[in-house]
Design a protein around this motif. Structure first.
Motif, PDB file in Angstrom:
ATOM      1  N   PRO A   6       1.014  -1.120   0.028  1.00 51.55           N
ATOM      2  CA  PRO A   6      -0.076   0.100  -0.088  1.00 51.55           C
ATOM      3  C   PRO A   6       0.950   1.238  -0.102  1.00 51.55           C
ATOM      4  CG  PRO A   6       0.167  -0.798   2.368  1.00 51.55           C
ATOM      5  CD  PRO A   6       1.077  -1.809   1.315  1.00 51.55           C
ATOM      6  N   THR A   7       0.384   2.228  -0.492  1.00 47.04           N
ATOM      7  CA  THR A   7       1.040   3.638  -0.512  1.00 47.04           C
ATOM      8  C   THR A   7       1.203   3.873   0.885  1.00 47.04           C
ATOM      9  OG1 THR A   7      -1.044   4.904  -1.220  1.00 47.04           O
ATOM     10  CG2 THR A   7       0.422   4.220  -3.026  1.00 47.04           C
ATOM     11  N   LEU A   8       2.165   4.812   1.283  1.00 49.86           N
ATOM     12  CA  LEU A   8       2.250   5.486   2.624  1.00 49.86           C
ATOM     13  C   LEU A   8       1.316   6.912   2.596  1.00 49.86           C
ATOM     14  CD1 LEU A   8       5.910   5.017   3.465  1.00 49.86           C
ATOM     15  CD2 LEU A   8       4.104   3.694   4.248  1.00 49.86           C
ATOM     16  N   LEU A 118      -5.399   6.288 -14.365  1.00 49.53           N
ATOM     17  CA  LEU A 118      -4.093   7.008 -14.031  1.00 49.53           C
ATOM     18  C   LEU A 118      -3.180   6.186 -13.107  1.00 49.53           C
ATOM     19  CD1 LEU A 118      -2.452   9.785 -13.535  1.00 49.53           C
ATOM     20  CD2 LEU A 118      -4.021  10.024 -11.376  1.00 49.53           C
ATOM     21  N   ARG A 119      -2.076   6.083 -13.340  1.00 50.52           N
ATOM     22  CA  ARG A 119      -1.284   5.277 -12.565  1.00 50.52           C
ATOM     23  C   ARG A 119      -0.303   6.230 -11.530  1.00 50.52           C
ATOM     24  NH1 ARG A 119       1.515   0.054 -13.184  1.00 50.52           N
ATOM     25  NH2 ARG A 119       3.727   0.070 -12.237  1.00 50.52           N
ATOM     26  N   ILE A 120      -0.184   5.716 -10.275  1.00 50.98           N
ATOM     27  CA  ILE A 120       0.418   6.731  -9.203  1.00 50.98           C
ATOM     28  C   ILE A 120       1.711   5.516  -8.872  1.00 50.98           C
ATOM     29  CG2 ILE A 120       0.372   7.892  -7.196  1.00 50.98           C
ATOM     30  CD1 ILE A 120      -2.821   8.089  -7.510  1.00 50.98           C
ATOM     31  N   THR A 121       2.731   6.051  -8.844  1.00 51.33           N
ATOM     32  CA  THR A 121       3.930   5.302  -8.398  1.00 51.33           C
ATOM     33  C   THR A 121       4.667   6.206  -7.247  1.00 51.33           C
ATOM     34  OG1 THR A 121       4.113   4.409 -10.589  1.00 51.33           O
ATOM     35  CG2 THR A 121       6.118   4.015  -9.127  1.00 51.33           C
ATOM     36  N   GLU A 122       4.745   5.549  -6.285  1.00 48.97           N
ATOM     37  CA  GLU A 122       5.268   6.231  -5.015  1.00 48.97           C
ATOM     38  C   GLU A 122       6.674   5.660  -4.501  1.00 48.97           C
ATOM     39  OE1 GLU A 122       2.871   7.247  -1.033  1.00 48.97           O
ATOM     40  OE2 GLU A 122       4.051   5.555  -0.503  1.00 48.97           O
ATOM     41  N   CYS A 125       9.119   6.221   2.315  1.00 45.71           N
ATOM     42  CA  CYS A 125       9.328   5.129   3.467  1.00 45.71           C
ATOM     43  C   CYS A 125       8.914   6.018   4.808  1.00 45.71           C
ATOM     44  CB  CYS A 125      10.786   4.926   3.653  1.00 45.71           C
ATOM     45  SG  CYS A 125      12.118   6.414   4.027  1.00 45.71           S
ATOM     46  N   ASP A 126       8.689   5.240   5.554  1.00 43.81           N
ATOM     47  CA  ASP A 126       8.571   5.790   7.030  1.00 43.81           C
ATOM     48  C   ASP A 126       9.876   6.354   7.630  1.00 43.81           C
ATOM     49  OD1 ASP A 126       5.467   5.680   7.648  1.00 43.81           O
ATOM     50  OD2 ASP A 126       5.982   3.478   7.732  1.00 43.81           O
ATOM     51  N   GLU A 127       9.931   6.963   8.563  1.00 48.81           N
ATOM     52  CA  GLU A 127      11.117   7.676   9.074  1.00 48.81           C
ATOM     53  C   GLU A 127      12.132   6.469   9.718  1.00 48.81           C
ATOM     54  OE1 GLU A 127      12.270  11.569  11.727  1.00 48.81           O
ATOM     55  OE2 GLU A 127      10.340  10.277  12.179  1.00 48.81           O
ATOM     56  N   GLY A 128      13.351   6.460   9.160  1.00 45.47           N
ATOM     57  CA  GLY A 128      14.207   5.239   9.464  1.00 45.47           C
ATOM     58  C   GLY A 128      14.138   4.107   9.048  1.00 45.47           C
ATOM     59  N   GLU A 129      13.051   3.855   7.867  1.00 54.09           N
ATOM     60  CA  GLU A 129      13.088   2.615   7.316  1.00 54.09           C
ATOM     61  C   GLU A 129      13.356   2.818   5.782  1.00 54.09           C
ATOM     62  OE1 GLU A 129      11.757  -0.346   8.661  1.00 54.09           O
ATOM     63  OE2 GLU A 129      11.481   0.874  10.273  1.00 54.09           O
ATOM     64  N   PRO A 130      13.917   1.763   5.057  1.00 53.92           N
ATOM     65  CA  PRO A 130      14.381   1.828   3.768  1.00 53.92           C
ATOM     66  C   PRO A 130      13.102   2.188   2.620  1.00 53.92           C
ATOM     67  CG  PRO A 130      14.089  -0.491   4.336  1.00 53.92           C
ATOM     68  CD  PRO A 130      13.722   0.377   5.619  1.00 53.92           C
ATOM     69  N   GLN A 131      13.528   2.781   1.676  1.00 55.05           N
ATOM     70  CA  GLN A 131      12.866   3.235   0.620  1.00 55.05           C
ATOM     71  C   GLN A 131      11.950   2.052   0.257  1.00 55.05           C
ATOM     72  OE1 GLN A 131      12.033   6.166  -0.591  1.00 55.05           O
ATOM     73  NE2 GLN A 131      13.259   7.707   0.366  1.00 55.05           N
ATOM     74  N   ARG A 132      10.663   2.192  -0.280  1.00 51.10           N
ATOM     75  CA  ARG A 132       9.861   1.344  -0.938  1.00 51.10           C
ATOM     76  C   ARG A 132       9.094   1.678  -2.074  1.00 51.10           C
ATOM     77  NH1 ARG A 132       4.915   1.765   1.270  1.00 51.10           N
ATOM     78  NH2 ARG A 132       4.206  -0.005   1.681  1.00 51.10           N
ATOM     79  N   THR A 133       8.716   0.910  -3.035  1.00 59.12           N
ATOM     80  CA  THR A 133       7.929   1.365  -4.028  1.00 59.12           C
ATOM     81  C   THR A 133       6.726   0.724  -3.992  1.00 59.12           C
ATOM     82  OG1 THR A 133      10.025   1.451  -5.681  1.00 59.12           O
ATOM     83  CG2 THR A 133       7.539   1.313  -6.780  1.00 59.12           C
ATOM     84  N   ALA A 134       5.650   1.601  -3.988  1.00 62.08           N
ATOM     85  CA  ALA A 134       4.218   1.411  -4.201  1.00 62.08           C
ATOM     86  C   ALA A 134       3.290   1.855  -5.307  1.00 62.08           C
ATOM     87  CB  ALA A 134       3.477   1.551  -2.774  1.00 62.08           C
TER      88      ALA A 134
END
Length: 365
Positions: A6-8, A118-122, A125-134
């Motif tokens: 899920p997107t953050l 419409l495609r949304i690519t995010e 990351c949460d603070e202190g967590e690694p980047q993630r793609t949603a």
């Protein structure tokens, strides 16, 4: 295959159908509704380019901008033949409650009505967590210029138990399109026979015993594809029936207090304090499509370090015609919050703001 993440951040696509054969605008609001900051590397909005009913644009010629905010870097990408991408990168994390609105302006729309995605690519990351793609997608409807559906409004925003409301709307009359009204617990009514030759719809609800949402759906056929457009509204029942499972209470229990209604023209601007948890809902509208009306609500939670929640809605000409569709708002309010509400328009307008307490207490000065 692992489930999609899920997107953050939360994304709201303002429901403005695009006019086939013309130029259109998409408005997307990005918000952090989490309790912690979100570090966002980028958000990319991608539109399909082509000439089919499932394509949104015919070329890459569209502008990308952020409304009233300078802390984003924007870029467009037209390297892919079958898509146009628009990327926004914030210069700092988004704190809880923060929200920003983007616009893709001047989209050249094809001649075929239909529904694009419409495609949304995010990348965040949460603070202190690694980047993630949603990734998530949202439907974008393309309607013919002669298809109209607007001004879906009840004659009362709040009624008593077993009261009825009259819903009115403006539309392209049948057989140009078909109309179904949905409400309550999976109830529906075919309302073609409730629309006159000029496209004025009028339908009286059955007696209502609980707060009820209404949705009207317009369906038409283009090139063998069914194209649908919907509008929603809601009516509050001030002393509703209640269905619960297990309920235990010690002492006095109250579900809903007395509803307050404020006329947007006569009683706004106003500043009030919420004595209990509750919610605000309301609308604003004008009959002049060249001068939209705006309703803005700012909610400051008690003892909170987060920025105030600012909600702004505007009447918009959503599907053709010479009358603006009303802008609507619905938001929860915590006990002790300070509420500021304003309404503005350059021409004659109307509107209403309704306070529904989840307890006892009118909004206090």
């Amino acid at each position: 295959m692992s489930p999609a993440l899920p997107t953050l951040l939360t994304y709201t696509l303002h429901p403005t159908p695009l006019p086939v054969g013309g130029r259109g605008t998409l408005r997307i609001t990005v918000a952090n509704r989490r309790a912690t900051p979100v570090t966002c590397d980028s958000v990319t909005f991608t539109l399909p380019v082509g000439s089919t009913p499932s394509d949104c644009a015919t070329t890459h010629a569209a502008d990308f901008r952020v409304v009233d905010e300078f802390r984003w870097r924007l870029r467009s990408d037209d390297s892919a033949k079958d898509s146009a991408s628009f990327t926004a990168t914030p210069t700092e994390p988004l704190v809880p409650g923060e929200r920003h609105t983007f616009e893709i302006v001047g989209i050249p729309i094809g001649e075929q009505a239909g529904t694009a995605r419409l495609r949304i690519t995010e990348l965040a990351c949460d603070e202190g967590e690694p980047q993630r793609t949603a990734v998530q997608t949202r439907p974008v409807r393309k309607l013919a210029d002669d298809l109209i559906l607007s001004d879906f409004t009840p004659d009362h925003a709040a009624i008593g138990h077993d009261g009825t409301v009259v819903l009115t709307w403006t539309c392209t009359p049948p057989p140009g399109a078909d109309y179904t009204l949905y409400y309550g617990d999976n109830q529906s009514a075919e309302v073609n026979d409730h629309i006159d030759a000029n496209g004025n719809g009028r339908w009286t609800s059955p007696p209502l015993d609980t707060t009820t949402a209404f949705l009207i759906q317009q369906s038409s056929t283009s090139g063998g594809d069914v194209v649908q457009h919907t509008l929603t509204t809601a009516v509050t029942v001030t002393n509703p029936d209640m269905e619960v499972g297990n309920l235990s209470a010690n002492g006095t229990t109250s579900l809903l207090g007395a509803v307050q209604q404020f006329d947007a023209v006569k009683e706004l601007p106003l500043t009030r304090t919420a004595p209990t948890d509750g919610f605000l809902h309301g609308y604003i509208k004008t009959t002049d499509s060249g001068s939209p009306a705006t309703l803005q609500i700012v909610i400051t939670a008690p003892g909170s370090d987060t920025p105030p929640l600012s909600i702004s809605v505007q009447s918009t000409d959503q599907a053709g015609g010479d009358r603006n569709q009303d802008g609507r708002v619905f938001t929860p309010v915590p006990a002790g919050a300070r509420i500021q509400a304003t309404a503005a328009c350059d021409v004659v307008y109307s509107g209403q703001l309704v306070w529904v307490p989840l307890g006892t207490g009118a909004l206090a000065d």
